[in-house]
Design a protein around this motif. Sequence first.
Motif, PDB file in Angstrom:
ATOM      1  N   TYR A  63      24.285  16.522  66.762  1.00 61.27           N
ATOM      2  CA  TYR A  63      23.468  15.443  67.664  1.00 61.27           C
ATOM      3  C   TYR A  63      23.659  15.705  68.877  1.00 61.27           C
ATOM      4  N   THR A  64      22.586  15.271  69.633  1.00 58.55           N
ATOM      5  CA  THR A  64      22.908  15.145  71.072  1.00 58.55           C
ATOM      6  C   THR A  64      22.216  13.775  71.427  1.00 58.55           C
ATOM      7  N   LEU A 141      29.746  16.515  69.719  1.00 56.22           N
ATOM      8  CA  LEU A 141      29.173  15.378  70.487  1.00 56.22           C
ATOM      9  C   LEU A 141      30.203  14.720  71.185  1.00 56.22           C
ATOM     10  N   TYR A 142      31.615  14.553  70.749  1.00 55.27           N
ATOM     11  CA  TYR A 142      32.614  13.866  71.482  1.00 55.27           C
ATOM     12  C   TYR A 142      32.991  14.472  72.586  1.00 55.27           C
ATOM     13  N   LYS A 143      33.051  15.694  72.559  1.00 54.39           N
ATOM     14  CA  LYS A 143      33.417  16.681  73.573  1.00 54.39           C
ATOM     15  C   LYS A 143      32.543  16.550  74.772  1.00 54.39           C
ATOM     16  N   LYS A 195      19.825  23.851  65.889  1.00 56.46           N
ATOM     17  CA  LYS A 195      19.137  22.681  66.257  1.00 56.46           C
ATOM     18  C   LYS A 195      20.075  21.471  66.213  1.00 56.46           C
ATOM     19  N   TYR A 196      19.754  20.852  67.470  1.00 62.96           N
ATOM     20  CA  TYR A 196      20.323  19.306  67.680  1.00 62.96           C
ATOM     21  C   TYR A 196      19.439  18.415  67.432  1.00 62.96           C
ATOM     22  N   THR A 197      19.891  17.152  66.812  1.00 60.10           N
ATOM     23  CA  THR A 197      18.987  16.124  66.595  1.00 60.10           C
ATOM     24  C   THR A 197      19.114  15.254  67.658  1.00 60.10           C
ATOM     25  N   PHE A 198      18.299  14.717  68.174  1.00 64.24           N
ATOM     26  CA  PHE A 198      18.360  13.705  69.334  1.00 64.24           C
ATOM     27  C   PHE A 198      18.294  12.267  68.999  1.00 64.24           C
ATOM     28  N   PHE A 199      19.315  11.539  69.312  1.00 63.75           N
ATOM     29  CA  PHE A 199      19.170  10.028  68.930  1.00 63.75           C
ATOM     30  C   PHE A 199      19.558   9.494  70.353  1.00 63.75           C
TER      31      PHE A 199
END
Length: 401
Positions: A63-64, A141-143, A195-199
Motif C-alpha cells: 500500500y501507498t 508502509l510504516y517505514k 505494484k502498490y495499491t493507493f488508499f
Amino acid sequence: MAAEMALIKPVSKFSPRIGNPRIPVGRRFSTVRMSSTAAPSPAKPKKSQKQEIQETLLTPRFYTTDFDEMEQLFNTQINKNLNMDEFEALLQEFKTDFNQTHFVRNKEFKEAADKIDGPLRQIFVEFLERSCTAEFSGFLLYKELGRRLKKTNPVVAEIFSLMSRDEARHAGFLNKGLSDFNLALDLGFLTKARKYTFFKPKFIFYATYLSEKIGYWRYITIYRHLKENPEYQCYPIFKYFENWCQDENRHGDFFSALMKAQPQFLNDWKAKLWARFFCLSVYVTMYLNDCQRTAFYEGIGLDTKEFDMHVIIETNRTTARIFPAVLDVENPEFKRKLDRMVEINEKLLAVGETDDIPLVKNLKRIPLIAALASELLAAYLMKPIESGSVDFADFEPQLVY
Ligand SMILES: [Fe+2]
Ligand SMILES: [Fe+2]
C-alpha cells in the motif's frame, strides 16, 4: 500488519509454483520472487520484471497513500484532537520492545520442515510466503510513514518506525522459515517490482486497523488451538504466535488511537458505510482465501470455516469498539452468504481450469460474477450493528451562552 487484505472482486486461482517438487529436499535452494511465479528456470528466456510479478486479486498487497494529507492530519497545530499524552504513552510501550529477544530460532525448525512432505509441504510454503509478504507490506508502509511524519509529528513518526521494526522482524522470521524449505523470498525485488495499491489516509486507517486486529485473532486462535492439541504442532513457528500476536494487537491499538484523533473519519454516515465496506472486504477476502487452502488448516487440525468464523466474530467484536458501524456477522445468514460466495468462487475457478477459449470462459464467468456481486451486495446491505465508543461529544462544537 499480519493479515491479507484485498478489495472484493471476482477472484482467480492463486497457484504458486515454487521450486520443483520432483527435486529431492536438500538439493535445491531457490529465491522466490513472487508467490504466483515459478522459480527462475535457466532453460527459459529471462522474463522482464513486469512479467514475473503476477498479481492475483487475493494476493497480499503493498500500500501507498497520500503522505501530504497524512502530514496535515498529524500536525498538532492543525488537528487539536491529537491526544499527544496518549501517543507518548504508546511510544513508551513500543520503545520497551517486549519481543526484542523473542524471535530466536533453533534446530527444531529445520528438522520439522524436513518431516513435512506431500501436498502439505507445498501448502505450508505458501502459508509462509503469503504471511511473509503481508508482514513485509506492513513494514514498507510504516517505514515510509515514519520517515514522512518525522518533522510534523516526531512522536507518531517514531511509533510508525518502531512498528516497522516489528513487521521487519516478523517478515524476517517467516523468511527464515522459508529457508527451512530451501526457499527465500527476494524482498528487495518485491519492494521495487510490485505494484502498490493507493488508499487515501482514511482508508489506510480502516484497512490497517482491521488487518492488525484480524492478524491478532488469527495468530492467537492458532496458538491456543495448538497448545490444546500439540499433536498437530508440526512446525515450531506456531509456538511463537502468542507473543507475536501481541505486537499485532499493539499495532491495532495504535491505529485505534489514530482514528480517535480523526473523528471526521468515524462520526458520519459516510464513515459508517465505509466501515462496513472494509469489514466485508477483509472478512470475505480471508474466507475465500482460506477456503481455497483447507489442506493447510486441516493439516494443523482446524476446521477452516469454523476457524474463520471464530476469527471474524472476534475481530468484529473488537472492531465494534471503534468503528461506527459493523456487520452483523453473528447472524447465521451472514455465514450462509459467505458459504454461497465460496461455492460461486469454486465455480469461477473451475471455469478458469477448462480448456475453453478465453471468450467462452469469459461468457461462462458473467453469470457467476453477477451472482457473487449480488451475494456481496446482499451481505453489505444486511442490517448493520451501530457501534463505536468514541465520545464524539468532546469533539463537537459546543453552544456558548
Ligand atoms: Fe506483523
Ligand atoms: Fe502488525
